[in-house]
Design a protein around this motif. Structure first.
Motif, short mmCIF file in Angstrom:
data_model
loop_
_atom_site.label_atom_id
_atom_site.label_comp_id
_atom_site.label_asym_id
_atom_site.label_seq_id
_atom_site.Cartn_x
_atom_site.Cartn_y
_atom_site.Cartn_z
N THR A 257 -6.10 -9.27 -11.43
CA THR A 257 -6.35 -10.51 -12.18
C THR A 257 -6.97 -11.56 -11.27
O THR A 257 -7.90 -12.27 -11.67
CB THR A 257 -5.03 -11.02 -12.80
N SER A 258 -6.48 -11.64 -10.05
CA SER A 258 -7.01 -12.64 -9.10
C SER A 258 -8.49 -12.39 -8.82
O SER A 258 -9.28 -13.34 -8.72
CB SER A 258 -6.24 -12.58 -7.78
N LEU B 196 0.35 -2.74 -9.94
CA LEU B 196 0.79 -4.11 -10.22
C LEU B 196 0.82 -4.91 -8.91
O LEU B 196 1.30 -4.43 -7.89
CB LEU B 196 2.20 -4.06 -10.82
N ALA C 278 -9.51 -12.05 -2.88
CA ALA C 278 -9.69 -13.00 -3.99
C ALA C 278 -9.35 -14.39 -3.49
O ALA C 278 -9.95 -15.38 -3.90
CB ALA C 278 -8.77 -12.61 -5.14
N ASN D 61 -7.97 -4.91 -1.39
CA ASN D 61 -7.83 -6.36 -1.58
C ASN D 61 -6.74 -6.96 -0.67
O ASN D 61 -5.87 -6.27 -0.20
CB ASN D 61 -7.53 -6.65 -3.05
N LYS D 62 -6.83 -8.27 -0.53
CA LYS D 62 -5.96 -9.09 0.34
C LYS D 62 -6.31 -8.88 1.81
O LYS D 62 -5.43 -8.88 2.67
CB LYS D 62 -4.47 -8.84 0.09
N TYR E 39 -0.45 -16.45 -11.39
CA TYR E 39 -0.95 -16.07 -12.70
C TYR E 39 0.22 -15.57 -13.52
O TYR E 39 1.03 -14.79 -13.04
CB TYR E 39 -1.99 -14.96 -12.62
N PHE F 29 -8.87 -19.47 -7.63
CA PHE F 29 -7.75 -18.63 -7.18
C PHE F 29 -6.46 -19.41 -7.32
O PHE F 29 -6.40 -20.60 -7.02
CB PHE F 29 -7.93 -18.23 -5.70
N1 LIG Z 1 -3.29 -13.35 0.30
C1 LIG Z 1 -3.83 -12.90 -0.84
N2 LIG Z 1 -3.09 -12.86 -1.97
C2 LIG Z 1 -3.66 -12.39 -3.09
C3 LIG Z 1 -5.01 -11.95 -3.13
N3 LIG Z 1 -5.29 -11.51 -4.37
C4 LIG Z 1 -4.17 -11.69 -5.09
N4 LIG Z 1 -3.19 -12.22 -4.34
C5 LIG Z 1 -1.81 -12.54 -4.76
O1 LIG Z 1 -1.15 -11.33 -5.11
C6 LIG Z 1 -0.31 -11.54 -6.23
C7 LIG Z 1 -0.68 -10.56 -7.35
O2 LIG Z 1 -1.99 -10.87 -7.83
P1 LIG Z 1 -2.45 -10.50 -9.30
O3 LIG Z 1 -3.88 -10.88 -9.39
O4 LIG Z 1 -1.52 -11.06 -10.30
O5 LIG Z 1 -2.29 -8.90 -9.27
P2 LIG Z 1 -2.43 -7.84 -10.47
O6 LIG Z 1 -1.06 -7.51 -10.92
O7 LIG Z 1 -3.11 -6.65 -9.85
O8 LIG Z 1 -3.27 -8.48 -11.53
C8 LIG Z 1 -0.47 -13.00 -6.64
O9 LIG Z 1 0.58 -13.75 -6.07
C9 LIG Z 1 -1.79 -13.40 -6.02
O10 LIG Z 1 -1.84 -14.77 -5.70
C10 LIG Z 1 -5.78 -12.01 -1.92
O11 LIG Z 1 -6.95 -11.65 -1.83
N5 LIG Z 1 -5.12 -12.50 -0.81
#
Ligand SMILES: Nc1nc2c(ncn2[C@@H]2O[C@H](COP(=O)(O)OP(=O)(O)O)[C@@H](O)[C@H]2O)c(=O)[nH]1
Ligand SMILES: [Mg+2]
Length: 225
Positions: free
Chosen positions: A35-36, A30, A172, A139-140, A50, A46
């Motif tokens: 999702t991003s 999680l 993302a 990621n990130k 979400y 972006f």
């Molecule tokens: N800095 C940064 N934040 C990210 C990136 N990808 C996702 N996030 C942030 O991480 C959090 C979780 O992302 P989400 O896509 O909901 O994760 P999931 O639970 O795996 O679907 C959100 O606040 C996103 O904005 C990234 O590449 N860079």
């Protein structure tokens, strides 16, 4: 639940276009950014916010792979069920590729990757019994990294040992490497289709699924292992 998972239409008339529909899973802890990544890849978008969707979400990405081939990727997002650390067989059924995503800022999400990989391999296989190709996404990468991901050589070893087709650092947020990772995975999927065809396994599993009749496009291996 969508029941059409993957297939290939032999021809769309003019131009003899072949179409493939591939089911791809996006799994991992999680908050890792699953999702991003999907939103970025499919909608070029972006957002920090979400809504945590409950259940399973789908997105469709259409690739004009080459002048003769259209590839539809059906991306399955697990949305809110990550806390269980595993998914049902129905979710995995007939997937032909997967991404496992972790968050480079939280090494605990990399530690959880093994559990996801085991869950995946135990619940879905290719028709010949081998594991489906799986790409690890760190990621990130726009943020400060923590742990093993700071040593690319060790990440390569880790991927080899755990049976990943390759790994990519992605963002993302900044749109880094997502297209590349997807192309890499699609190339693996196409290679498997070719192998199946070579083994004479086509046409029996689910009709027109193995209709690819051309050489795989050369794969851009930016960081395979
Ligand atoms: N800095 C940064 N934040 C990210 C990136 N990808 C996702 N996030 C942030 O991480 C959090 C979780 O992302 P989400 O896509 O909901 O994760 P999931 O639970 O795996 O679907 C959100 O606040 C996103 O904005 C990234 O590449 N860079
Ligand atoms: Mg999500």
């Amino acid at each position: 639940m969508i029941n059409s998972t993957h297939n290939s239409a032999p021809s769309a008339g003019v131009g003899e276009k072949r179409e493939h529909l591939y089911k791809i899973l996006v799994i991992g802890e999680l908050g890792a950014g699953k999702t991003s990544i999907i939103k970025r890849y499919v909608h070029q978008f972006f957002s920090q916010h979400y809504r945590a969707t409950i259940g399973v979400d789908f997105a469709l990405k259409v690739l004009n792979w080459d002048p003769h081939t259209i590839i539809r990727l059906q991306l399955w997002d697990i949305a809110g069920q990550e806390r269980f650390g595993n998914m049902t067989r129905v979710y995995y059924k007939e997937a032909v590729g997967a991404f496992i995503v972790f968050d480079v800022t939280r090494s605990a999400t990399l530690e959880a990757v093994v559990k996801w990989k085991q869950d995946l391999d135990s619940k879905v296989q290719l028709p010949d019994g081998s594991p489906i190709p799986c790409v690890l996404l760190a990621n990130k990468c726009d943020q400060q990294k923590e742990g093993l991901v700071n040593s690319p050589g060790k990440m390569d070893d880790y991927c080899k040992e755990k049976g990943f087709a390759g790994w990519f650092e992605t963002s993302a947020k900044e749109n880094i490497n997502i297209e590349e990772a997807a192309r890499f995975l699609v190339n693996k999927i196409l290679q498997n289709d070719q192998l199946m065809k070579g083994n004479g396994a086509q046409d029996q599993v689910d009709g027109e699924r193995f209709a690819l009749n051309q050489s795989p496009t050369s794969s851009k291996k930016s960081c395979s292992c």
